[in-house]
Structures are given as structure tokens and as C-alpha cells.
Design a protein around this motif. Sequence first.
Motif, PDB file in Angstrom:
ATOM      1  N   ASP A 331      -6.124 -33.203  32.627  1.00 54.50           N
ATOM      2  CA  ASP A 331      -4.755 -32.140  32.343  1.00 54.50           C
ATOM      3  C   ASP A 331      -3.331 -32.969  33.287  1.00 54.50           C
ATOM      4  O   ASP A 331      -3.785 -33.062  34.059  1.00 54.50           O
ATOM      5  N   CYS A 332      -2.202 -33.246  32.289  1.00 56.88           N
ATOM      6  CA  CYS A 332      -1.287 -33.759  33.479  1.00 56.88           C
ATOM      7  C   CYS A 332       0.160 -32.726  33.431  1.00 56.88           C
ATOM      8  O   CYS A 332       0.900 -33.562  32.562  1.00 56.88           O
ATOM      9  N   ASN A 344       5.696 -34.278  38.380  1.00 53.23           N
ATOM     10  CA  ASN A 344       5.603 -35.809  38.829  1.00 53.23           C
ATOM     11  C   ASN A 344       7.085 -36.235  38.517  1.00 53.23           C
ATOM     12  O   ASN A 344       7.971 -35.688  38.205  1.00 53.23           O
ATOM     13  N   VAL A 345       7.222 -37.797  38.722  1.00 54.82           N
ATOM     14  CA  VAL A 345       8.584 -38.446  38.749  1.00 54.82           C
ATOM     15  C   VAL A 345       8.998 -38.380  37.353  1.00 54.82           C
ATOM     16  O   VAL A 345       8.393 -38.049  36.012  1.00 54.82           O
ATOM     17  N   GLU A 346       9.857 -37.618  37.183  1.00 58.86           N
ATOM     18  CA  GLU A 346      11.013 -37.678  35.859  1.00 58.86           C
ATOM     19  C   GLU A 346      10.206 -36.654  35.007  1.00 58.86           C
ATOM     20  O   GLU A 346      10.771 -36.766  33.686  1.00 58.86           O
ATOM     21  N   CYS A 363       0.455 -39.932  37.545  1.00 58.28           N
ATOM     22  CA  CYS A 363       0.289 -38.402  37.670  1.00 58.28           C
ATOM     23  C   CYS A 363      -0.207 -37.833  38.476  1.00 58.28           C
ATOM     24  O   CYS A 363      -1.268 -37.789  38.788  1.00 58.28           O
ATOM     25  N   ASN A 364       0.315 -36.954  39.564  1.00 57.38           N
ATOM     26  CA  ASN A 364       0.803 -36.730  40.488  1.00 57.38           C
ATOM     27  C   ASN A 364       0.160 -34.299  40.091  1.00 57.38           C
ATOM     28  O   ASN A 364      -0.873 -34.810  41.207  1.00 57.38           O
ATOM     29  N   THR A 365       0.672 -34.208  39.224  1.00 50.85           N
ATOM     30  CA  THR A 365      -0.725 -33.208  39.189  1.00 50.85           C
ATOM     31  C   THR A 365      -1.840 -33.603  38.269  1.00 50.85           C
ATOM     32  O   THR A 365      -3.086 -32.609  38.676  1.00 50.85           O
ATOM     33  N   SER A 416      -1.858 -34.770  49.701  1.00 53.07           N
ATOM     34  CA  SER A 416      -2.243 -36.322  50.863  1.00 53.07           C
ATOM     35  C   SER A 416      -3.346 -36.899  49.082  1.00 53.07           C
ATOM     36  O   SER A 416      -3.281 -38.260  49.814  1.00 53.07           O
ATOM     37  N   MET A 417      -4.083 -36.096  48.551  1.00 51.52           N
ATOM     38  CA  MET A 417      -4.163 -36.860  47.356  1.00 51.52           C
ATOM     39  C   MET A 417      -2.876 -37.480  46.235  1.00 51.52           C
ATOM     40  O   MET A 417      -3.309 -38.962  46.019  1.00 51.52           O
TER      41      MET A 417
END
Length: 549
Positions: A331-332, A344-346, A363-365, A416-417
Motif C-alpha cells: 500500500d502507498c 510522497n511528492v505532491e 512511492c516513499n511511504t 535511507s530506504m
Amino acid sequence: MDTHADHSAPVLTPGGPRPRRRALRAVTAGVVVLAVAAGGAWAAGIGPFARHTGPDPAAGEQARAFLADWAAGRVPKAAERTTSPDTARRVLDSFTEGLDIDAPALTAGAASEAEDGTVTVPFTARMPVTGLGTWTYRSELPLREQQDGVWKVDWKLSLVHPRLSGTEKFRLEREDGEPPEVADRQGRKLSAGTFPSLAPLMTRLGGDGAGDTGARGAIRLVDRTTGKVRRTEAAFGAKTVRADEGPVRTTLDADWQSAAEKALASHGDGRNAALVALRIDDGEVLAVANSPSGGFNRALSGTYAPGSTWKIVTTSALLLKGAVAPDDVVDCPKFLTVGKKFQNVELSEHPGATFRKDFTESCNTAFISLRDRLGDGELGEVARTYFGVGQEWHVGAPTYDGSVPVPKDETEKAASMIGQGRVQANPLIMASVTATAVSGRFHQPSLLAGTEDTTRTEPLPPKVVGQLREMLRATVTGGTAKILSGLPGEVGAKTGTAEVSDDQDNNGWLVAHRGNVAVACVVEEGVTGGGSAGPIVRSLLAEAPGEAR
């Protein structure tokens, strides 16, 4: 990604005694940088998840305090932290005598504990040699707990430098002369007038330092009695060439170099930016471009957080151990809090996304949510073992070869991920990372033929390579790198946005590959990778002549 810069200095005081631990472990507190190089600042905030396993923290604190005192010139104080203060003081005072070293930077690594209770702390020394460059080497500090419970550096001459001994010492030799003429891989002359980005590079070919002058010299290991040279420890400045030898032949390609310089000039919007293009099958560098063209060589020596382009390495680590598959649902959400709020960006979100979608949409999360599937030091190990990042490279000119410290807490591990925290790279490193990902094998980048290669890496499994290539291609056809769609050839890419500080816009990144060429570009304060680095890379690939011969 909400991040806040923290410029406070660490407190480096030794802790109290505690019972010894006999098992061999790695300190999860990670790497402490005692002198910070130029580059972006990032802080993970307060670390509520800090570990307390591993060697006695007091041993690591004493090691870092010793290095801090040594680096700051507080030699008597540093010597008192050893088991032989008088000898240590004499050696530390005389070690740099005649070497013209100013303001050394000493970086401690993760400690380990042996069965007999001794603790070892590795460190990297960066010794700036006035007017030449930086002599970089690695050594380690042995520490023993004393009868009173206080840890001390167990003094040995070799801890200052592994080859310093009672019979051998170091000597600085400076050379005079003009820098050589330079030619590309086909023998075409390369001039700073035609290729402005090459001006600072031409005076540095053949050196391994990190200064900015065209002077030449070397640090030699010599016999203390006879003065006979045993080996060259570091060479600085341009390669010395006799007039009858002709121009220095580089791996550069005049056509690729021209396309790179035009791309930066046309689409860099006057920002600080850098670009590297190299061959995938052998690591030979085709183009090095910087904006502005003079001064600091950001492309080879910059220290940047690579942002989401680093997800190539993170993905490799996850795929290598079967921790995730491209079709797994990860999931994001918009936000994820791990000691601090990540986003996440934007503020994008993708409910029920597959890992492939998380990669192509950057997706960062989602990536942060997978942090527990990797050990604390595993990302750095994968970077070093498969991608050569953090090993010493001999490219033929001064370079910064990357750093992936063990995270000090869960917040920094989360960062770091996604290529933040204390992960550092530059366009040379990220072009190499891209080349390794799509070929499966690391090739040390090179600017000159015959450069020494001391790296040791392992190949990526073919299955992992296939998965990486598929996701990089999908990022172009339907993800954040769509700006490269429509170019001839099968192009794969990854965008990146890297936070710097509260008062600066994000740096923009983009890495790409096509045919036998991998490219990486960073634009300082470019806000997004697709919006800033994207047009530059597209221009390069549209203008470039195809495969370099």
C-alpha cells in the motif's frame, strides 16, 4: 517528505563502564561524521528507536572523541585517550610534519567486538594536502577497557596509518610542469575552449586527490633510514606526459561530451547541475558535464542525497532476499510516521498498489513500510557488495565514492530506504548504479585506460536484473519518467527528489539507460527530478550519436 535540518554538533564524551559483551556484533548507532564535506544536510530528528545492543557504547564514544580531538588539532587531549599518552602525542605531532596537511576529516565507522572483549572502530581519514588535493585512506582503532572501567585506544603506530611503522614513514613530493593535452577515445583533441566542463578535469587526470588546483605531487611511503621509495600512497594533479608521447587518451567521447554540455546549457536554467554518461559493459566514462563549468566538479566529487534514484539499490536488496516481488501489494498512503512524518511528492497516494507501481510512481511511504524486511546494515552491504558503492574507486581523476552508513535509529533507517538520511552519492555513482542494475555486474568507472581496480563485488542474479529492467522501463512508459517516452531505443529510468533543508528547494535527479549507456543527472534545487533533470537527460539522449565506439 517533511524533514528538518539539524546543524547541532554531536557531543563526543566517553561514557561510563559496563559489563563486557563477548559476542561479535555491529553497533547499530552507525557512522559518525566528524568533519562534514560539502553537500546537502538532512536530519532524522530525535531518535526514539535508538538501539543499545552491540559493543559497549562507551567504547565507540571514546573512539569518536579521540578522532574528534585529533582532527581538531587537540593532540594532547587525543593522546590522553590512549594507553600510551606520551608516545601517542609524539607520533600524532610528527605524523603530518612536512606533508602540508591542514584540517583533516576523520570519519568513524561501526564498531565490532571480538571474543576477548576488545572493540575495533574502523575510520576513514581524509587529509587535505595544501595546493594538491586530499589523501584518503582507511585505518582502525583498537580499544580496551581498563581496570577502572574506562575505555582507551590501545595505542599502536599502525592505527595512525596501516603502513606507518618504525622503519617506514611518509614523504610529500611536489612536481612542476604543465598539464597534458587531452584527447577523447578516438584521438580527437579535447580543449577547455570547446568543452568548458572539462577545464577543471583536465588538470586532474591521473590524480586521486580531491583538490581543485592543477598542481601535481604525491605522497610516498619511504624507508626512514635510506629514503628509498617503497610505494606511492596518493598521486595528485595531472598526469605527467612527455612531449613525444602525445595527448593523454581518455575514455571520453567528444560527441557525447558535446551533447552533455549542450543539454546542461539549454535546460539547466542556470542552476548548479551535473551529469555523467558511461558505458554499461565496461564502465568507461563518455561524458562529464558540470554547470557552472568551472570550479567544483559536482559530477565526480559531489556529495548528494540521491533521493528516490536510490530505490534501485533498495529494490535490489529487497528482491535479493525475496522480501518482496513486483506483483506483491504494498500500500502507498500519503503519509507514514516513523519517528517523523514522511510523505510522497505532491502528497500522492496509491491504495492497493503493487510494488511495481510503488517503484514506477516513486512511492516513499511504500518503500519505508518495507524497512523491517532488511537488516539495519543490509542496504549498505548490498550497495557495497553488488554496486561497489563505498569501496575505493580509481577512476583516473579525484572522485567521491559514496557512503551508506548503518542507520542510527528507525527514523534514519526509514530515510535511507528512499535515498535520504546519511546516504550520499553523485552522478558518477548513480550512473554506475544504473549500469550495474541493468547489466548485473559492477564495472569500476574509468576515465583513463589501465586504472587500478581494487574493488571486489558480486554479480546480481539474472532474475533480479530482469525485474529491475522491467520496472525501470515501466517508469518511462507509465511512471514518473514519462518525459523520456518517445525517444528512440528502449529507455529505462528512475526519477528522484532529494530534500536538502527547510530553506532550500529539493534537488532533482534522473537516471536512465539506453543500449550500452547509463546516464545520471542532478539539478540542485530543481524541485522534482522529472521537471528539472528530465529535460536535460532527454536532450542528451536525443542529441547523442548512439553507441560510443
